[in-house]
Design a protein around this motif. Structure first.
Motif, short mmCIF file in Angstrom:
data_model
loop_
_atom_site.label_atom_id
_atom_site.label_comp_id
_atom_site.label_asym_id
_atom_site.label_seq_id
_atom_site.Cartn_x
_atom_site.Cartn_y
_atom_site.Cartn_z
N ASP A 196 0.81 -0.98 -0.20
CA ASP A 196 -0.17 -0.06 0.00
C ASP A 196 1.09 1.71 0.02
O ASP A 196 1.02 2.03 -0.93
N THR A 197 1.76 1.19 1.12
CA THR A 197 2.90 2.83 0.80
C THR A 197 3.42 3.32 -0.22
O THR A 197 3.06 4.24 -1.04
N LYS B 265 0.89 3.78 -2.93
CA LYS B 265 0.14 5.88 -3.27
C LYS B 265 1.48 6.69 -3.75
O LYS B 265 1.26 7.55 -3.72
N LEU C 207 10.52 3.80 1.17
CA LEU C 207 9.45 3.97 2.02
C LEU C 207 8.93 2.31 1.80
O LEU C 207 7.86 1.96 1.80
#
Length: 299
Positions: free
Chosen positions: A47-48, A51, A250
């Motif tokens: 997810d990170t 995004k 990230l």
């Protein structure tokens, strides 16, 4: 001789072209970079990082729609110029025209000037100074065109530049280790997913130049003409993307969009290797000027 080369119109055309290229490079991301970012977004499963990649793609869309800069860092202006051997060109006048175009882009757009004196830190607010912009000249046999590639090289990625003078006994294993270690040391600083340029061979200065050429001039997805070098590019890109640094550090599957290698023959007692990194908005703009002064823009 053409009218443009005889009466000096060519240098005015070069000045206007250099100005337009600087602005274009800061706003219009090349198609191959867009496609690589889109592919990274589609293949990412966490997810990170997904995004983060989505935000990058949104930034590109806003830049296209609003004609805004992709990044606030207007960089050190670099020009890679190929001069056809059949052109009648005064090289110093050509260089002066590129400098004037750079100054005009900065003042007339206007752009933030990121160029300053290395000690006094004085900034003339023109993106120019002693030996800047950096103009790399090359010459093309039996050609009557002038090609200018403009690259605004941001500081975040340029600060992550590395050189090591290996000895032959360290072999290809030493080369690979230094490249991977350099990427690990760079980490999130160059705004990944980045483009990694590697220089192999030559002398210390040539090796660093080759790394820069590999990082900023090669289209993403291209491969070196030498099959052994091309195989090394693929192997190292796969290894880098297993490091897990990912978009903006990230995490995720894509740390690098590309890894390009340029090489030169070197001395029997040495094996230099250099790494130069370009940030995720791998900005560049290209123009070709023919013998009649007609300009074709591209990437």
């Amino acid at each position: 001789m053409t009218t443009a080369s005889v009466n000096g119109e060519l240098y005015s055309i070069v000045e206007d072209t250099a100005k337009s290229l600087y602005i274009k490079a800061l706003k219009d991301l090349p198609p191959d970079v867009r496609q690589a970012l889109q592919k990274a977004y589609e293949t990412e499963t966490e997810d990170t990082p997904k995004k983060v990649l989505s935000t990058m793609l949104e930034a590109i869309a806003i830049s296209d729609d609003k004609q805004r800069l992709l990044c606030q860092d207007t960089g050190i202006p670099l020009y890679f110029v190929k001069v056809g051997s059949r052109l009648n060109i005064d090289i110093p006048r050509l260089q002066e025209a590129i400098v004037r175009g750079t100054e005009r882009a900065t003042v007339e757009h206007p752009l933030r000037s990121s160029v300053c004196h290395p000690i006094k830190r004085t900034n003339h607010q023109t993106s120019t100074g002693y030996r800047i912009p950096l103009i790399n000249l090359d010459f093309v046999k039996d050609d009557d065109t002038l090609e200018i590639l403009m690259v605004p090289k941001g500081s975040g990625s340029e600060n992550m530049s590395f050189l090591k003078m290996l000895i032959p006994a360290e072999g290809i294993r030493g080369v690979k280790k230094f490249i991977i270690d350099s990427v690990l040391e760079a980490g999130a600083n160059p705004c990944p997913p980045f483009v990694i340029g590697v220089g192999l061979g030559g002398t210390a200065d040539l090796c660093v130049k080759l790394a820069k050429l590999a990082a900023v001039t090669r289209p993403l997805g291209s491969r070196n003409d030498d099959p052994d070098i091309a195989a090394l590019e693929e192997e190292l890109l796969e290894a880098v993307n297993q490091l897990g640094i990912g978009p903006m550090g990230l995490g995720g599957k894509t740390t690098a969009l590309a890894l390009n290698i340029e090489y030169a023959y070197t001395h029997i007692t040495q094996n230099p290797v250099a790494v130069n990194i370009q940030c995720w908005p791998a900005r560049r703009a290209r123009a070709k000027i023919d013998a009649y002064g007609r300009v074709e823009f591209g990437y």
